[in-house]
Design a protein around this motif. Structure first.
Motif, mmCIF file in Angstrom:
data_model
loop_
_atom_site.group_PDB
_atom_site.id
_atom_site.type_symbol
_atom_site.label_atom_id
_atom_site.label_comp_id
_atom_site.label_asym_id
_atom_site.label_seq_id
_atom_site.Cartn_x
_atom_site.Cartn_y
_atom_site.Cartn_z
ATOM 1 N N GLU A 96 -11.062 -5.310 -12.463
ATOM 2 C CA GLU A 96 -11.321 -3.986 -13.048
ATOM 3 C C GLU A 96 -12.390 -4.089 -14.134
ATOM 4 O OE1 GLU A 96 -8.809 -0.171 -14.640
ATOM 5 O OE2 GLU A 96 -7.972 -2.162 -14.985
ATOM 6 N N GLU A 97 -12.306 -5.120 -14.976
ATOM 7 C CA GLU A 97 -13.319 -5.330 -16.011
ATOM 8 C C GLU A 97 -14.705 -5.528 -15.412
ATOM 9 O OE1 GLU A 97 -10.433 -7.630 -19.272
ATOM 10 O OE2 GLU A 97 -11.900 -8.742 -18.082
ATOM 11 N N LEU A 98 -14.761 -6.157 -14.252
ATOM 12 C CA LEU A 98 -16.045 -6.443 -13.618
ATOM 13 C C LEU A 98 -16.670 -5.213 -12.965
ATOM 14 C CD1 LEU A 98 -15.174 -9.877 -11.972
ATOM 15 C CD2 LEU A 98 -16.721 -9.486 -13.916
ATOM 16 N N GLY A 99 -15.912 -4.131 -12.851
ATOM 17 C CA GLY A 99 -16.454 -2.898 -12.306
ATOM 18 C C GLY A 99 -16.014 -2.567 -10.898
ATOM 19 N N TYR A 100 -15.128 -3.368 -10.320
ATOM 20 C CA TYR A 100 -14.594 -3.024 -9.005
ATOM 21 C C TYR A 100 -13.668 -1.817 -9.140
ATOM 22 C CZ TYR A 100 -16.487 -7.481 -7.412
ATOM 23 O OH TYR A 100 -17.327 -8.520 -7.095
ATOM 24 N N ARG A 101 -13.581 -1.021 -8.052
ATOM 25 C CA ARG A 101 -12.915 0.277 -8.139
ATOM 26 C C ARG A 101 -11.522 0.298 -7.514
ATOM 27 N NH1 ARG A 101 -17.119 4.154 -8.153
ATOM 28 N NH2 ARG A 101 -15.538 5.797 -8.131
ATOM 29 N N HIS A 102 -11.249 -0.620 -6.601
ATOM 30 C CA HIS A 102 -9.952 -0.603 -5.922
ATOM 31 C C HIS A 102 -9.548 -2.028 -5.538
ATOM 32 C CE1 HIS A 102 -12.831 -0.259 -2.481
ATOM 33 N NE2 HIS A 102 -11.996 -1.133 -1.935
ATOM 34 N N VAL A 103 -8.271 -2.181 -5.243
ATOM 35 C CA VAL A 103 -7.767 -3.436 -4.691
ATOM 36 C C VAL A 103 -7.007 -3.110 -3.412
ATOM 37 C CG1 VAL A 103 -5.684 -3.385 -6.155
ATOM 38 C CG2 VAL A 103 -6.430 -5.537 -5.116
ATOM 39 N N MET A 104 -7.349 -3.837 -2.349
ATOM 40 C CA MET A 104 -6.717 -3.662 -1.045
ATOM 41 C C MET A 104 -5.725 -4.798 -0.812
ATOM 42 S SD MET A 104 -8.420 -3.857 2.766
ATOM 43 C CE MET A 104 -9.547 -2.494 2.506
ATOM 44 N N VAL A 105 -4.544 -4.448 -0.293
ATOM 45 C CA VAL A 105 -3.488 -5.438 -0.061
ATOM 46 C C VAL A 105 -3.034 -5.357 1.389
ATOM 47 C CG1 VAL A 105 -1.149 -6.150 -0.702
ATOM 48 C CG2 VAL A 105 -2.747 -5.381 -2.466
ATOM 49 N N TYR A 106 -2.957 -6.525 2.041
ATOM 50 C CA TYR A 106 -2.452 -6.619 3.410
ATOM 51 C C TYR A 106 -0.922 -6.611 3.391
ATOM 52 C CZ TYR A 106 -7.183 -8.419 4.476
ATOM 53 O OH TYR A 106 -8.528 -8.579 4.613
ATOM 54 N N ASP A 107 -0.332 -6.492 4.587
ATOM 55 C CA ASP A 107 1.120 -6.350 4.686
ATOM 56 C C ASP A 107 1.683 -7.185 5.834
ATOM 57 O OD1 ASP A 107 3.811 -5.187 4.754
ATOM 58 O OD2 ASP A 107 3.082 -3.950 6.409
ATOM 59 N N HIS A 108 2.672 -8.008 5.516
ATOM 60 C CA HIS A 108 3.588 -8.578 6.505
ATOM 61 C C HIS A 108 4.928 -8.794 5.814
ATOM 62 C CE1 HIS A 108 1.314 -9.109 10.159
ATOM 63 N NE2 HIS A 108 0.287 -9.565 9.459
ATOM 64 N N VAL A 109 6.004 -8.468 6.492
ATOM 65 C CA VAL A 109 7.344 -8.595 5.913
ATOM 66 C C VAL A 109 7.907 -9.985 6.150
ATOM 67 C CG1 VAL A 109 9.699 -7.681 5.928
ATOM 68 C CG2 VAL A 109 7.755 -6.125 6.176
ATOM 69 N N VAL A 110 7.834 -10.458 7.386
ATOM 70 C CA VAL A 110 8.272 -11.815 7.710
ATOM 71 C C VAL A 110 7.200 -12.473 8.566
ATOM 72 C CG1 VAL A 110 10.737 -11.271 7.605
ATOM 73 C CG2 VAL A 110 9.532 -11.097 9.800
ATOM 74 N N GLY A 111 7.201 -13.794 8.539
ATOM 75 C CA GLY A 111 6.317 -14.561 9.398
ATOM 76 C C GLY A 111 7.120 -15.323 10.442
ATOM 77 N N ALA A 112 6.490 -15.620 11.567
ATOM 78 C CA ALA A 112 7.148 -16.326 12.662
ATOM 79 C C ALA A 112 6.983 -17.841 12.513
ATOM 80 C CB ALA A 112 6.561 -15.878 13.991
ATOM 81 N N ASP A 113 8.001 -18.566 12.927
ATOM 82 C CA ASP A 113 7.925 -20.022 12.987
ATOM 83 C C ASP A 113 7.115 -20.404 14.226
ATOM 84 O OD1 ASP A 113 8.265 -22.744 13.312
ATOM 85 O OD2 ASP A 113 10.419 -22.719 12.912
ATOM 86 N N PRO A 114 5.920 -20.972 14.057
ATOM 87 C CA PRO A 114 5.065 -21.236 15.224
ATOM 88 C C PRO A 114 5.637 -22.286 16.174
ATOM 89 C CG PRO A 114 4.112 -22.198 13.248
ATOM 90 C CD PRO A 114 5.283 -21.362 12.801
ATOM 91 N N GLU A 115 6.526 -23.149 15.688
ATOM 92 C CA GLU A 115 7.120 -24.151 16.575
ATOM 93 C C GLU A 115 8.120 -23.512 17.537
ATOM 94 O OE1 GLU A 115 8.690 -27.448 14.448
ATOM 95 O OE2 GLU A 115 6.804 -27.878 13.389
ATOM 96 N N VAL A 116 8.879 -22.537 17.042
ATOM 97 C CA VAL A 116 9.853 -21.849 17.894
ATOM 98 C C VAL A 116 9.145 -20.866 18.821
ATOM 99 C CG1 VAL A 116 11.818 -20.269 17.900
ATOM 100 C CG2 VAL A 116 11.712 -22.150 16.239
#
Length: 291
Positions: free
Chosen positions: A27-47
């Motif tokens: 915000e101090e640097l002059g950026y106007r917004h912050v974008m946030v991604y979303d995931h609730v849970v992640g999958a176990d890649p081995e299973v």
């Protein structure tokens, strides 16, 4: 064009103090917004092998709505989900959470939504994966009614509300809904229903084709395509001149917003991300831009 940042939560996600410092500094640097991604849970890649998803159980994600309640008290930044996976959530609860964030930020909130790709996550949340696109259309209609009407009765194919409503109501009535889109059906949905959209490609023929579909869908729905915003990403790849050129290409193509994305470039600390963003802000003269 409003320029903000993508929160690099997959790289600094567990560091709450770092997120506070990051948000206040951008915000101090002059950026106007912050974008946030979303995931609730992640999958176990081995299973779940062979796993081809971009993220898995080891990838850190903060919960966007809760995080926004925290950031709302710390900055005046606009807060944007980019995107919240809408069909894996209860619609009325999303409406309530979004209204609360809108109130806490004084109306500086955009709800970016999409249908997602992770069937494992849908299963964990008890929602059907295969009809998620059709359900999302109905959810958007209901969200807007809940944000603008004191008492709502709604009987759709997937959603039902009987004489109920939110209190308090949000400041923005309705809260802007922007769509993540990287397929023809999603482009049509953005044109028909969206206040804006998030392209997943660079400027070029694929973007031109997507814009044409969105504009046609908007006109077919009786809407003005010029009122649909476009929120791009400028990806840091270690080359300041290259990023500046990308920002200008998006500006020329009509993007209304752009978020600088510093992830997946070997930056491992909050300070490393902020150092890059300071260089970008200085080159783009963000501190001199009108608010």
């Amino acid at each position: 064009m409003h320029i903000g940042v993508v929160l690099p939560q997959t790289e600094i996600g567990a560091d709450t103090a770092g997120i506070r410092r990051y948000a206040q500094r951008v915000e101090e640097l002059g950026y106007r917004h912050v974008m946030v991604y979303d995931h609730v849970v992640g999958a176990d890649p081995e299973v779940h092998a062979p796993w081809t998803g971009a993220y898995d159980v080891h990838t850190t994600f903060r919960e966007p709505m809760v995080l926004f309640g925290y950031l709302a008290a710390l900055t005046e930044l606009e807060l944007v989900t980019g995107i919240l996976v809408l069909p894996q959530r209860q619609t009325a609860l999303v409406a309530k959470q979004a209204a609360e964030v809108d109130l806490l930020t004084g109306g500086r909130f955009r709800l970016g939504v999409g249908v997602g790709w992770n069937a494992v996550e849908y299963e964990a949340l008890g929602k059907e994966f295969h009809n998620r696109g059709r359900r999302s259309d109905e959810q958007v209609t209901l969200l807007r009614r809940l944000w603008t009407e004191r008492i709502v009765t709604f009987a759709g194919e997937h959603e039902r509300v009987t004489a109920a409503g939110l209190a308090p109501m949000p400041i923005q009535r309705p809260i802007p809904i922007w769509f993540g889109a990287h397929s023809a059906p999603a482009y049509r949905r953005a044109g028909r229903l969206g206040d804006g959209w998030f392209p997943e490609m660079a400027p070029g023929p694929a973007l031109d084709e997507a814009i044409a579909i969105i504009e046609k869908s908007a006109r077919d729905a009786g809407r003005d395509p010029a009122e649909i915003g476009m929120h791009a990403r400028g990806r840091w790849k270690g080359d300041l001149d290259g990023l500046v050129a990308e920002v200008e290409a998006w500006r020329d193509r009509g993007a209304t917003h752009l978020a600088v994305d510093t992830m997946k470039q070997g930056l491992t600390t909050v300070d490393e991300h902020l150092d890059v963003l300071e260089r970008v802000a200085r080159e783009l003269r963000l501190a001199d831009a009108p608010s």
